[in-house]
Enzyme design. Sequence first.
Site, PDB file in Angstrom:
ATOM      1  N   THR A  33      -0.634  -9.099   2.230  1.00 43.01           N
ATOM      2  CA  THR A  33       0.773  -9.502   2.233  1.00 43.01           C
ATOM      3  C   THR A  33       1.054 -10.170   3.574  1.00 43.01           C
ATOM      4  O   THR A  33       0.245 -10.093   4.498  1.00 43.01           O
ATOM      5  CB  THR A  33       1.709  -8.290   2.073  1.00 43.01           C
ATOM      6  OG1 THR A  33       1.533  -7.419   3.204  1.00 43.01           O
ATOM      7  CG2 THR A  33       1.416  -7.509   0.791  1.00 43.01           C
ATOM      8  N   PHE A  64      -0.947  -4.702   5.454  1.00 43.38           N
ATOM      9  CA  PHE A  64       0.467  -4.854   5.782  1.00 43.38           C
ATOM     10  C   PHE A  64       0.579  -5.283   7.245  1.00 43.38           C
ATOM     11  O   PHE A  64      -0.114  -4.751   8.100  1.00 43.38           O
ATOM     12  CB  PHE A  64       1.224  -3.537   5.566  1.00 43.38           C
ATOM     13  CG  PHE A  64       1.343  -3.129   4.135  1.00 43.38           C
ATOM     14  CD1 PHE A  64       2.170  -3.814   3.257  1.00 43.38           C
ATOM     15  CD2 PHE A  64       0.616  -2.046   3.648  1.00 43.38           C
ATOM     16  CE1 PHE A  64       2.275  -3.427   1.929  1.00 43.38           C
ATOM     17  CE2 PHE A  64       0.712  -1.661   2.324  1.00 43.38           C
ATOM     18  CZ  PHE A  64       1.540  -2.352   1.457  1.00 43.38           C
ATOM     19  N   ILE A  90      -4.047  -2.817   8.922  1.00 44.43           N
ATOM     20  CA  ILE A  90      -2.882  -3.328   9.629  1.00 44.43           C
ATOM     21  C   ILE A  90      -3.169  -4.752  10.083  1.00 44.43           C
ATOM     22  O   ILE A  90      -4.129  -5.012  10.815  1.00 44.43           O
ATOM     23  CB  ILE A  90      -2.509  -2.460  10.845  1.00 44.43           C
ATOM     24  CG1 ILE A  90      -2.082  -1.064  10.406  1.00 44.43           C
ATOM     25  CG2 ILE A  90      -1.363  -3.089  11.617  1.00 44.43           C
ATOM     26  CD1 ILE A  90      -3.189  -0.062  10.335  1.00 44.43           C
ATOM     27  N   LYS A  91      -2.330  -5.687   9.643  1.00 46.53           N
ATOM     28  CA  LYS A  91      -2.479  -7.076  10.046  1.00 46.53           C
ATOM     29  C   LYS A  91      -1.858  -7.276  11.426  1.00 46.53           C
ATOM     30  O   LYS A  91      -0.671  -7.056  11.622  1.00 46.53           O
ATOM     31  CB  LYS A  91      -1.821  -8.011   9.024  1.00 46.53           C
ATOM     32  CG  LYS A  91      -2.545  -8.067   7.698  1.00 46.53           C
ATOM     33  CD  LYS A  91      -1.893  -9.032   6.733  1.00 46.53           C
ATOM     34  CE  LYS A  91      -2.271 -10.452   7.040  1.00 46.53           C
ATOM     35  NZ  LYS A  91      -1.790 -11.392   5.989  1.00 46.53           N
ATOM     36  N   ILE A  92      -2.709  -7.689  12.350  1.00 45.73           N
ATOM     37  CA  ILE A  92      -2.277  -7.983  13.720  1.00 45.73           C
ATOM     38  C   ILE A  92      -2.487  -9.476  13.960  1.00 45.73           C
ATOM     39  O   ILE A  92      -3.613  -9.971  13.826  1.00 45.73           O
ATOM     40  CB  ILE A  92      -3.104  -7.194  14.753  1.00 45.73           C
ATOM     41  CG1 ILE A  92      -3.116  -5.692  14.448  1.00 45.73           C
ATOM     42  CG2 ILE A  92      -2.605  -7.480  16.166  1.00 45.73           C
ATOM     43  CD1 ILE A  92      -1.818  -4.982  14.692  1.00 45.73           C
TER      44      ILE A  92
END
Length: 237
Positions: A33, A64, A90-92
């Site tokens: 996403t 996310f 976790i999208k960083i």
Amino acid sequence: MLENLKIKIFADGADLEGMVQEYNKGIVSGFTTNPSLMKKAGIKDYKKFAKEVLKAIKDMPVSFEVFSDNIDDMEKEAREISTWGDNVYIKIPVTNTKGNFTGEIIKKLSDEGIKVNVTAVFTIEQVKEIIKALNPKTPSIISIFAGRIADTGVNPINIVKEAVELCKDKPNIEILWASCREALNVVHADESGCQIITITNDILDKFKNFGKSLEEYSLDTVNGFYKDAISLGYKIL
């Protein structure tokens, strides 16, 4: 044709119903996403949406993204997101809006065993710095925005291939082909050797055409034009 591909296909979207539909089709093996897709889908409560997704999808990775531009707050958001489910990545973003590399937070999280998906990656130099920050024992993803790279007139395939080569001795680091533009990109990504491609639902729907006769597709196209012209009542003579 799809069954001959080695690459994993992730669905890219922020519509819960659409995500569940793709999950049930059995083609995809993960989900991504991003804030832009959430805005387009009209998501008002991020945490509520994420919890609903994770309630429906428990056995596939789901990414996310953090929203903050402040590095310290980005870390806090990442730690909160990591508590939402064991299958969460976790999208960083590779940098914040000021261009500051997020390597410090990537290293902290990865060293603690928190799975990250480093996103908005465009260059091999960025890939090299990300690899230095990642703990090779922790599963992680590097998302190379191949479609956007191609939008600049640069062929992204060699960049992706080089990234794959850099990670060949690091099996827990996967290279993802992001910003897919067309169905054929899944073939490009597979040939480049990367492990994952993420695809929006509208492009996933085009997979039904894989293996279709080009002559048959030509006739279907002519029929479509003809029906549309008739429905509009156009007359030339």
